[in-house]
Design an enzyme around this catalytic site. Sequence first.
Site, PDB file in Angstrom:
ATOM      1  N   ASP A   1       0.820  -1.207   0.000  1.00  0.00           N
ATOM      2  CA  ASP A   1       0.000   0.000   0.000  1.00  0.00           C
ATOM      3  C   ASP A   1       0.855   1.258   0.000  1.00  0.00           C
ATOM      4  O   ASP A   1       0.403   2.316  -0.431  1.00  0.00           O
ATOM      5  CB  ASP A   1      -0.927  -0.004   1.214  1.00  0.00           C
ATOM      6  CG  ASP A   1      -2.069  -0.989   1.026  1.00  0.00           C
ATOM      7  OD1 ASP A   1      -3.149  -0.555   0.598  1.00  0.00           O
ATOM      8  OD2 ASP A   1      -1.869  -2.186   1.281  1.00  0.00           O
TER       9      ASP A   1
ATOM     10  N   LYS B   1      -0.959  -5.068   4.103  1.00  0.00           N
ATOM     11  CA  LYS B   1      -2.000  -5.591   4.987  1.00  0.00           C
ATOM     12  C   LYS B   1      -1.405  -6.252   6.225  1.00  0.00           C
ATOM     13  O   LYS B   1      -0.435  -6.995   6.125  1.00  0.00           O
ATOM     14  CB  LYS B   1      -2.866  -6.581   4.208  1.00  0.00           C
ATOM     15  CG  LYS B   1      -3.963  -7.220   5.039  1.00  0.00           C
ATOM     16  CD  LYS B   1      -4.976  -6.198   5.494  1.00  0.00           C
ATOM     17  CE  LYS B   1      -6.050  -6.845   6.356  1.00  0.00           C
ATOM     18  NZ  LYS B   1      -7.000  -5.840   6.873  1.00  0.00           N
TER      19      LYS B   1
END
Length: 346
Positions: free
Chosen positions: A235, A246
């Site tokens: 991300d 995650k």
Amino acid sequence: METLRWENGTLYFLDQTLLPHETRYLSLTDYRAVIEAIKRLAVRGAPAIGAAGAYAVVLAAVAAAREGREGFAARVRAAAAEIAQARPTAVNLRWAVARQLRVLDIAAGEEPEKVVARLVAEAARICAADAAANRAMGAYGAALLPPGARVLTHCNAGALATCGYGTALGVVRAAHAAGKIKMVYADETRPLLQGARLTVFELQQDGIPVTLITDGMAGYLMAKKGIDAVIVGADRIAANGDVANKIGTYSLAVLARHHGVPFYVAAPLSTIDAAASDGSAIPIEERDAAEVTSFAGVAVAPPGTRVWNPAFDVTPADLVSAIITEKGVFYPPYNFKDNQEVLPIG
């Protein structure tokens, strides 16, 4: 299935909270509804969130144009600031919004309707470039895998997390097409089970062999079954190569190092935040306790249970064997701050 599409002034999202049991598209015409969809994970995955943010700016511009030319740009900028904060960790969102704001600057003085058309075109370019980048990194990543590869992945970094093909699963898809994949092991990815619900679903749709495991089984899997590579998405990646992904990714990296398994990260250059010197500069989103204390609306913990629920963790760069991008594979030591391939984020 398309993750999202723009058609006649409406943004359509595949509602990923309903998969794999129901396929339903949301039709959104208000940028605030897009923000809400991003927050509740109806659309998720850093590249897909970026594309959604780009189209949310379009919807904000359409609404601003209805109010007239006076103050048009200011209204769009105010909405863009809200959109950019919908999820703080995924840097692709801020990157895509910044691209749209540059379009707004370039089009300064034009009629609002013309500006809207420019923003639509830019959002479409962002989507098309993402899909192309995924295929490129898939080819680069597949070359790293041995024949008969057994791959472990976490969360969902597939077509559903992007504008098509996928990042980590793009590597898997390319390797499978080359006849290299023996088995993919997918962590269920608690607490929202994106691995179980989405990754297994995607791989089954493509006829790629996949086995689901719980998050707590990864270490024993490496010891007993043998894993040739761990491949995950990201991300946000800091300038020094620290990777936010995650929650649970860091644990996999530690286990991979202990078992001598390569740990690869597949992500487009838009996920690299060269302004973040290391992982400590990456904001980590913390989500509602109910995601942990209940599942599918059913309580699984006693009332009043204290919860810590970070959505992401940061894997130190020294645990990352390589970072696979659309421009090639980067190896440690990483230094993205001075790399000219990394686009600036406004």
